[in-house]
Design an enzyme around this catalytic site. Structure first.
Site, PDB file in Angstrom:
ATOM      1  N   ARG A  15     -33.184  13.269  44.976  1.00  0.00           N
ATOM      2  CA  ARG A  15     -33.990  12.063  45.055  1.00  0.00           C
ATOM      3  C   ARG A  15     -34.916  11.964  43.841  1.00  0.00           C
ATOM      4  O   ARG A  15     -35.116  12.945  43.121  1.00  0.00           O
ATOM      5  CB  ARG A  15     -34.811  12.062  46.352  1.00  0.00           C
ATOM      6  CG  ARG A  15     -34.002  11.826  47.601  1.00  0.00           C
ATOM      7  CD  ARG A  15     -34.820  11.997  48.864  1.00  0.00           C
ATOM      8  NE  ARG A  15     -35.159  13.391  49.136  1.00  0.00           N
ATOM      9  CZ  ARG A  15     -35.856  13.792  50.182  1.00  0.00           C
ATOM     10  NH1 ARG A  15     -36.323  12.908  51.056  1.00  0.00           N
ATOM     11  NH2 ARG A  15     -36.103  15.085  50.359  1.00  0.00           N
ATOM     12  N   LYS A  75     -40.500  15.667  46.871  1.00  0.00           N
ATOM     13  CA  LYS A  75     -40.806  16.885  47.612  1.00  0.00           C
ATOM     14  C   LYS A  75     -42.024  17.604  47.049  1.00  0.00           C
ATOM     15  O   LYS A  75     -42.466  17.341  45.926  1.00  0.00           O
ATOM     16  CB  LYS A  75     -39.601  17.827  47.608  1.00  0.00           C
ATOM     17  CG  LYS A  75     -38.444  17.330  48.449  1.00  0.00           C
ATOM     18  CD  LYS A  75     -38.842  17.094  49.901  1.00  0.00           C
ATOM     19  CE  LYS A  75     -39.166  18.363  50.640  1.00  0.00           C
ATOM     20  NZ  LYS A  75     -39.604  18.114  52.039  1.00  0.00           N
ATOM     21  N   TYR A  94     -44.546  14.072  49.196  1.00  0.00           N
ATOM     22  CA  TYR A  94     -44.542  14.826  50.457  1.00  0.00           C
ATOM     23  C   TYR A  94     -45.073  16.226  50.167  1.00  0.00           C
ATOM     24  O   TYR A  94     -44.684  16.851  49.174  1.00  0.00           O
ATOM     25  CB  TYR A  94     -43.129  14.941  51.029  1.00  0.00           C
ATOM     26  CG  TYR A  94     -42.576  13.674  51.632  1.00  0.00           C
ATOM     27  CD1 TYR A  94     -43.201  13.085  52.728  1.00  0.00           C
ATOM     28  CD2 TYR A  94     -41.430  13.083  51.120  1.00  0.00           C
ATOM     29  CE1 TYR A  94     -42.688  11.914  53.293  1.00  0.00           C
ATOM     30  CE2 TYR A  94     -40.915  11.918  51.679  1.00  0.00           C
ATOM     31  CZ  TYR A  94     -41.558  11.338  52.761  1.00  0.00           C
ATOM     32  OH  TYR A  94     -41.047  10.183  53.311  1.00  0.00           O
ATOM     33  N   HIS A  96     -46.421  18.558  53.258  1.00  0.00           N
ATOM     34  CA  HIS A  96     -46.189  19.397  54.447  1.00  0.00           C
ATOM     35  C   HIS A  96     -46.909  20.730  54.309  1.00  0.00           C
ATOM     36  O   HIS A  96     -46.306  21.810  54.332  1.00  0.00           O
ATOM     37  CB  HIS A  96     -44.684  19.605  54.667  1.00  0.00           C
ATOM     38  CG  HIS A  96     -43.919  18.346  54.917  1.00  0.00           C
ATOM     39  ND1 HIS A  96     -44.031  17.633  56.098  1.00  0.00           N
ATOM     40  CD2 HIS A  96     -43.039  17.659  54.141  1.00  0.00           C
ATOM     41  CE1 HIS A  96     -43.250  16.569  56.039  1.00  0.00           C
ATOM     42  NE2 HIS A  96     -42.642  16.552  54.861  1.00  0.00           N
ATOM     43  N   GLU A 118     -46.793  12.117  54.160  1.00  0.00           N
ATOM     44  CA  GLU A 118     -46.586  12.289  55.603  1.00  0.00           C
ATOM     45  C   GLU A 118     -47.845  12.121  56.440  1.00  0.00           C
ATOM     46  O   GLU A 118     -47.747  12.065  57.672  1.00  0.00           O
ATOM     47  CB  GLU A 118     -45.933  13.641  55.900  1.00  0.00           C
ATOM     48  CG  GLU A 118     -46.840  14.843  55.729  1.00  0.00           C
ATOM     49  CD  GLU A 118     -46.852  15.396  54.316  1.00  0.00           C
ATOM     50  OE1 GLU A 118     -47.433  16.483  54.115  1.00  0.00           O
ATOM     51  OE2 GLU A 118     -46.281  14.747  53.399  1.00  0.00           O
ATOM     52  N   ASP A 270     -39.859  21.067  58.249  1.00  0.00           N
ATOM     53  CA  ASP A 270     -40.845  20.840  57.197  1.00  0.00           C
ATOM     54  C   ASP A 270     -42.252  21.208  57.661  1.00  0.00           C
ATOM     55  O   ASP A 270     -43.112  21.553  56.846  1.00  0.00           O
ATOM     56  CB  ASP A 270     -40.843  19.370  56.748  1.00  0.00           C
ATOM     57  CG  ASP A 270     -39.787  19.099  55.685  1.00  0.00           C
ATOM     58  OD1 ASP A 270     -39.529  19.994  54.868  1.00  0.00           O
ATOM     59  OD2 ASP A 270     -39.223  17.997  55.688  1.00  0.00           O
TER      60      ASP A 270
END
Length: 373
Positions: A15, A75, A94, A96, A118, A270
């Site tokens: 991505r 990520k 993101y 996490h 998130e 995650d």
């Protein structure tokens, strides 16, 4: 503002943080966009498309991080990328963090301002920047589960939808949020016998109205989770506590009593996973077996359908990215408390309460940091 998009380096992650269309929007607002060479090449978004949209091409990650005042990723940054962050630099991706104290420590030490997709909220309490990837992951969970029920993949050799005269597989879905709802659509569409568990009776009632007797809806307790898991051929974990580690709904003892060759897909990995036996895996080595049960725990599932995922994510993240770039992060967060909920780490402080609580760190509310400025 100068915005940079580095190439993702996590295992089998293709991505990219911005599409050419998003670059064009940012450029139209007067921002300078740098994209690392080859960042989108694997999904058909080559450097020429980014140049045509108004981006400049950075030769490598070091140049991208050096150029950017704001780093837009997909990520969480890997250790080599954290080392490239600098004090006051804005990271939008993101993260996490709750189950990842090492990443938290690295981001705190960097002094960067880190906004996690998130934990950005909407007025209705939903998580609009997490939702598109949850949709993808929920649908993929059924595909992955169905594939790994095949004997050649370690499963018991069951066809998810069965055939005439042979029962369909039993599928249990833990959580009726975005992941669970999308998994439910796929599993029902393939003809499986599906049970969904959740603690929100209103949500179960909604699903019952939509699907009727094609599914079973069960209020989630330790007792009902155990009963459903033990009867299942495939269990999909899609529970989420925003910003916090996922609760361990399925214990090691339950897994030991499951059918041999059953499959679990832990979409909550995650955030640490909702199966006690789970640990994160990669697309290169997606599964492991515990007590004869196949575990699929890939931590970046949507990366497998990277083109679809990139465009779905870009649709959700562009608006906040424009706000951050147009106003600067302090003004953007003051103006929008829902975007401020995304601030996880800033200037050496942890600003997300669930992360701080999980890791035993001091918590600095975002509002306190903004008011002090």
């Amino acid at each position: 503002m100068r915005i940079a998009v580095p190439k993702e380096i996590k295992n089998h992650e293709y991505r990219v943080g911005l599409t050419p269309a998003a670059v064009r929007e940012l450029a139209a607002h007067g921002h300078e966009v740098w994209v690392e060479a080859g960042a989108g090449a694997a999904i058909g978004l080559d450097d020429a498309l980014y140049r045509a949209a108004g981006a400049q091409i950075a030769a490598d990650a070091a140049e991208a991080y050096d150029r950017g005042e704001m780093i837009v990723k997909v990520k969480e940054p890997q250790p080599a990328e954290i080392a490239l962050l600098r004090e006051g630099q804005l990271l939008y991706a993101y993260l996490h963090l709750a189950p990842d104290p090492e990443q938290t420590a690295g981001l705190v030490a960097s002094g960067a301002v880190c906004i996690a997709y998130e934990t950005v909220t909407a007025a209705d309490g939903s998580l609009p920047l997490l939702a598109p990837m949850s949709e993808v992951a929920g649908r993929m969970a059924v595909q992955a589960g169905a594939a790994h029920l095949e004997k050649s993949k370690g499963g018991m050799g069951v066809l998810l939808g069965g055939v005439a005269g042979v029962p369909a597989a039993r599928v249990t879905i833990l959580g009726a949020g975005v992941v669970g709802s999308n998994a439910l659509q796929m599993a029902v569409g393939l003809g499986a016998q599906v049970t969904v568990l959740d603690r929100r009776v209103d949500r179960l009632r909604q699903l019952d109205l939509v699907f009727g007797n094609r599914i079973g809806t069960v209020f989630s307790t330790a007792h009902t989770v155990e009963a459903a898991v033990l009867a299942s051929d495939l269990v999909i974990g899609g529970v989420l506590i925003p910003g916090a580690a996922a609760p361990k709904l399925v214990t090691r003892a339950m897994v030991a009593r499951m059918k041999r060759g059953a499959v679990v897909v832990d979409v909550a990995i995650d955030q640490g996973g909702c199966f006690e036996t789970s640990h994160a895996t990669t697309h290169a080595a997606p599964t492991f077996v515990v007590d004869g049960v196949v575990h699929y725990c890939v931590a970046n599932m949507p990366g497998a359908v990277a083109r679809t995922s990139t465009f779905a994510l870009g649709n959700a993240t562009l608006g906040p990215a424009l706000a951050l770039a147009d106003k600067g992060w302090r003004a953007a967060l003051r103006d929008d408390p829902h975007l401020a909920a995304g601030l996880n780490v800033a200037l050496g402080r942890v600003c997300c309460e669930p992360v701080a609580r999980q890791q035993g760190r001091a918590w600095t509310p975002a509002a306190q940091l903004l008011d002090a400025a």
